[in-house]
Design a protein around this motif. Structure first.
Motif, PDB file in Angstrom:
ATOM      1  N   THR A 102       0.845  -1.193   0.000  1.00  0.00           N
ATOM      2  CA  THR A 102       0.000   0.000   0.000  1.00  0.00           C
ATOM      3  C   THR A 102       0.883   1.246   0.000  1.00  0.00           C
ATOM      4  N   PHE A 103       0.357   2.304  -0.597  1.00  0.00           N
ATOM      5  CA  PHE A 103       1.034   3.603  -0.594  1.00  0.00           C
ATOM      6  C   PHE A 103      -0.046   4.672  -0.582  1.00  0.00           C
ATOM      7  N   ASP A 104      -0.116   5.413   0.526  1.00  0.00           N
ATOM      8  CA  ASP A 104      -1.164   6.414   0.720  1.00  0.00           C
ATOM      9  C   ASP A 104      -0.607   7.820   0.547  1.00  0.00           C
ATOM     10  N   LEU A 105      -1.303   8.616  -0.235  1.00  0.00           N
ATOM     11  CA  LEU A 105      -0.941  10.012  -0.458  1.00  0.00           C
ATOM     12  C   LEU A 105      -2.063  10.908   0.047  1.00  0.00           C
ATOM     13  N   ASN A 106      -1.694  12.021   0.657  1.00  0.00           N
ATOM     14  CA  ASN A 106      -2.686  13.062   0.921  1.00  0.00           C
ATOM     15  C   ASN A 106      -2.586  14.087  -0.203  1.00  0.00           C
ATOM     16  N   VAL A 107      -3.662  14.212  -0.943  1.00  0.00           N
ATOM     17  CA  VAL A 107      -3.719  15.173  -2.041  1.00  0.00           C
ATOM     18  C   VAL A 107      -4.564  16.360  -1.592  1.00  0.00           C
ATOM     19  N   ASN A 108      -3.979  17.533  -1.645  1.00  0.00           N
ATOM     20  CA  ASN A 108      -4.673  18.772  -1.274  1.00  0.00           C
ATOM     21  C   ASN A 108      -4.959  19.564  -2.556  1.00  0.00           C
ATOM     22  N   TYR A 109      -6.225  19.853  -2.777  1.00  0.00           N
ATOM     23  CA  TYR A 109      -6.653  20.585  -3.968  1.00  0.00           C
ATOM     24  C   TYR A 109      -7.258  21.904  -3.553  1.00  0.00           C
ATOM     25  N   ARG A 110      -6.722  23.008  -4.096  1.00  0.00           N
ATOM     26  CA  ARG A 110      -7.245  24.357  -3.860  1.00  0.00           C
ATOM     27  C   ARG A 110      -7.938  24.810  -5.140  1.00  0.00           C
ATOM     28  N   PHE A 111      -9.210  25.205  -5.010  1.00  0.00           N
ATOM     29  CA  PHE A 111     -10.002  25.494  -6.202  1.00  0.00           C
ATOM     30  C   PHE A 111     -10.693  26.843  -6.084  1.00  0.00           C
ATOM     31  N   ALA A 112     -10.991  27.431  -7.240  1.00  0.00           N
ATOM     32  CA  ALA A 112     -11.427  28.819  -7.320  1.00  0.00           C
ATOM     33  C   ALA A 112     -12.862  29.019  -6.840  1.00  0.00           C
ATOM     34  N   PRO A 113     -13.182  30.253  -6.407  1.00  0.00           N
ATOM     35  CA  PRO A 113     -14.576  30.586  -6.070  1.00  0.00           C
ATOM     36  C   PRO A 113     -15.500  30.273  -7.247  1.00  0.00           C
ATOM     37  N   GLY A 114     -16.688  29.805  -6.889  1.00  0.00           N
ATOM     38  CA  GLY A 114     -17.670  29.462  -7.917  1.00  0.00           C
ATOM     39  C   GLY A 114     -17.697  27.991  -8.259  1.00  0.00           C
ATOM     40  N   LYS A 115     -16.630  27.263  -7.938  1.00  0.00           N
ATOM     41  CA  LYS A 115     -16.604  25.819  -8.217  1.00  0.00           C
ATOM     42  C   LYS A 115     -17.206  25.083  -7.023  1.00  0.00           C
ATOM     43  N   SER A 116     -18.130  24.180  -7.291  1.00  0.00           N
ATOM     44  CA  SER A 116     -18.783  23.430  -6.223  1.00  0.00           C
ATOM     45  C   SER A 116     -17.848  22.366  -5.665  1.00  0.00           C
ATOM     46  N   LEU A 117     -18.165  21.906  -4.445  1.00  0.00           N
ATOM     47  CA  LEU A 117     -17.394  20.811  -3.865  1.00  0.00           C
ATOM     48  C   LEU A 117     -17.504  19.546  -4.711  1.00  0.00           C
ATOM     49  N   GLU A 118     -18.669  19.326  -5.304  1.00  0.00           N
ATOM     50  CA  GLU A 118     -18.858  18.135  -6.142  1.00  0.00           C
ATOM     51  C   GLU A 118     -17.954  18.186  -7.366  1.00  0.00           C
ATOM     52  N   ARG A 119     -17.868  19.354  -7.992  1.00  0.00           N
ATOM     53  CA  ARG A 119     -17.015  19.500  -9.180  1.00  0.00           C
ATOM     54  C   ARG A 119     -15.543  19.371  -8.795  1.00  0.00           C
ATOM     55  N   ALA A 120     -15.171  19.925  -7.637  1.00  0.00           N
ATOM     56  CA  ALA A 120     -13.790  19.831  -7.178  1.00  0.00           C
ATOM     57  C   ALA A 120     -13.394  18.381  -6.910  1.00  0.00           C
ATOM     58  N   GLN A 121     -14.306  17.619  -6.299  1.00  0.00           N
ATOM     59  CA  GLN A 121     -14.018  16.200  -6.070  1.00  0.00           C
ATOM     60  C   GLN A 121     -13.835  15.465  -7.397  1.00  0.00           C
ATOM     61  N   GLN A 122     -14.650  15.827  -8.376  1.00  0.00           N
ATOM     62  CA  GLN A 122     -14.527  15.181  -9.680  1.00  0.00           C
ATOM     63  C   GLN A 122     -13.185  15.510 -10.334  1.00  0.00           C
ATOM     64  N   ASP A 123     -12.682  16.720 -10.115  1.00  0.00           N
ATOM     65  CA  ASP A 123     -11.361  17.076 -10.654  1.00  0.00           C
ATOM     66  C   ASP A 123     -10.283  16.142 -10.116  1.00  0.00           C
ATOM     67  N   VAL A 124     -10.366  15.810  -8.817  1.00  0.00           N
ATOM     68  CA  VAL A 124      -9.388  14.891  -8.232  1.00  0.00           C
ATOM     69  C   VAL A 124      -9.561  13.490  -8.816  1.00  0.00           C
ATOM     70  N   LEU A 125     -10.794  13.051  -8.913  1.00  0.00           N
ATOM     71  CA  LEU A 125     -11.044  11.718  -9.499  1.00  0.00           C
ATOM     72  C   LEU A 125     -10.542  11.650 -10.929  1.00  0.00           C
TER      73      LEU A 125
END
Length: 360
Positions: free
Chosen positions: A240-263
């Motif tokens: 196993t290898f676990d990474l913490n990925v931190n994503y900073r996203f612009a105003p106006g982008k929903s949490l759902e869309r931001a999660q999809q960007d990571v996926l």
């Protein structure tokens, strides 16, 4: 005996606040001490956990809200002691954001709240430096419903007395690559989870920030690995290898869309679990008459906030809010954190000019 000057008063209060231990989750003692000092200054004082809501008189005028967090990050073990040296106050939280709290406290103390052309409320809250879910401002907004009437809010986060609009959203995701353990002398018998992450890590290494225009202000979206953990022993291929990925996203982008960007970035190569989701903050414009008045009264510079603050929580609750505080952005969370006394007085004067100004 002569009374202290405004500059001396603000410096004394900032120094006192820095001397009170209030590392996140240990804010109760400071909250108790502040409650004693603020109660005589408040027309009404409410306490929610370790959060204080200090009201000026309500007379049906536009409501301005001041927001400051009591807590700090843990202290660096080699930081210099709390002190005044020349024009600077050194101490944990001096910029982030005990100097902002000193301004809030002193405005309640020094202004004739009854005579102001606006109504005023100041919120001193806990656990800002931790997760979105445990932040004390959340339950306070839920329980003190009158706060929804705020026409303009100010988060006194360190901003060098520059108005910073909006706030980038932030999320953390645990991205787990899988493999099969085996002896490191015979790697063909297993599958190396660390090496399976290689392509993904290489892609992030060359991923360029994405600039997004929001209300005429540029915000940069960035995705980074901030922590990594894998392997059980030096002679075992890691499964196993676990990474913490931190994503900073612009105003106006929903949490759902931001999660999809990571996926989309992971593209099915690993398991993804989202662990902390904080929405972005709306960019307030001069269409808000109080914000327009603040800018006209102070001639403050305006810039985008390339970080997360509780402006996001406030705007999500329908409260127009901006970041504006005397602390130095460059000093937040630093080893020998300090604030300039001149900036504290300047910030106070700018608030005073705005709060005392007549509409029109």
């Amino acid at each position: 005996m002569n009374s202290p000057s405004l500059s001396e008063l603000l410096a004394e209060r900032t120094l006192w606040l820095c001397e009170q231990p209030s590392v996140i989750t240990h804010e109760r003692a400071l909250c108790d001490a502040m409650e004693q000092r603020l109660r005589p200054l408040s027309a009404r004082l409410q306490r929610v956990g370790n959060t204080l809501v200090c009201w000026g008189p309500r007379r049906g005028r536009p409501l301005v809200g001041l927001f400051g967090h009591l807590d700090t990050v843990p202290e660096h073990p080699q930081s210099r002691p709390t002190s005044v040296e020349g024009t600077r106050i050194y101490g944990l939280g001096s910029s982030d954001m005990k100097s902002g709290l000193a301004i809030m406290w002193t405005l309640l103390d020094q202004l004739d709240l009854e005579a102001l052309p606006v109504d005023l409320v100041a919120v001193f809250y806990d656990q800002e430096e931790g997760s979105f879910a445990l932040n004390g401002l959340g339950p306070t907004l839920e329980q003190v419903t009158e706060l929804a009437e705020i026409a303009l809010g100010f988060a006194l986060e360190p901003s060098d007395n520059v108005v910073q609009v909006g706030a980038v959203g932030t999320l953390h995701a645990r991205v787990s690559f899988r493999g099969k353990a085996c002896h490191s002398a015979r790697p063909w018998q297993g599958e190396n989870a660390v090496q399976n992450a290689g392509t993904f890590l290489a892609e992030l290494a060359v991923r360029e920030p994405v600039t997004v225009d929001c209300g005429g202000f540029p915000f940069r979206e960035v995705m980074n690995v901030t922590m990594a953990q894998g392997g059980r022993a030096r002679n075992i291929i890691p499964e196993t290898f676990d990474l913490n990925v931190n994503y900073r996203f612009a105003p106006g982008k929903s949490l759902e869309r931001a999660q999809q960007d990571v996926l989309d970035a992971v593209a099915g190569r690993a398991d993804v679990v989202f662990e902390d989701l904080s929405p972005s903050g709306k960019v307030v414009t001069r269409a808000n008459p109080l914000f327009d008045r603040f800018l006209r009264c102070t001639n403050a510079e305006v810039a985008p906030k390339q970080a997360w603050t509780d402006v996001a929580r406030l705007t999500q609750a329908g409260i127009d809010a901006v970041n504006f505080g005397p602390g130095l952005s460059s000093q937040a969370h630093q080893k020998d954190e300090y604030v300039e006394v001149a900036l504290i007085e300047q910030g106070y004067r700018m608030f005073e000019s705005f709060l005392c100004s007549s509409p029109g």
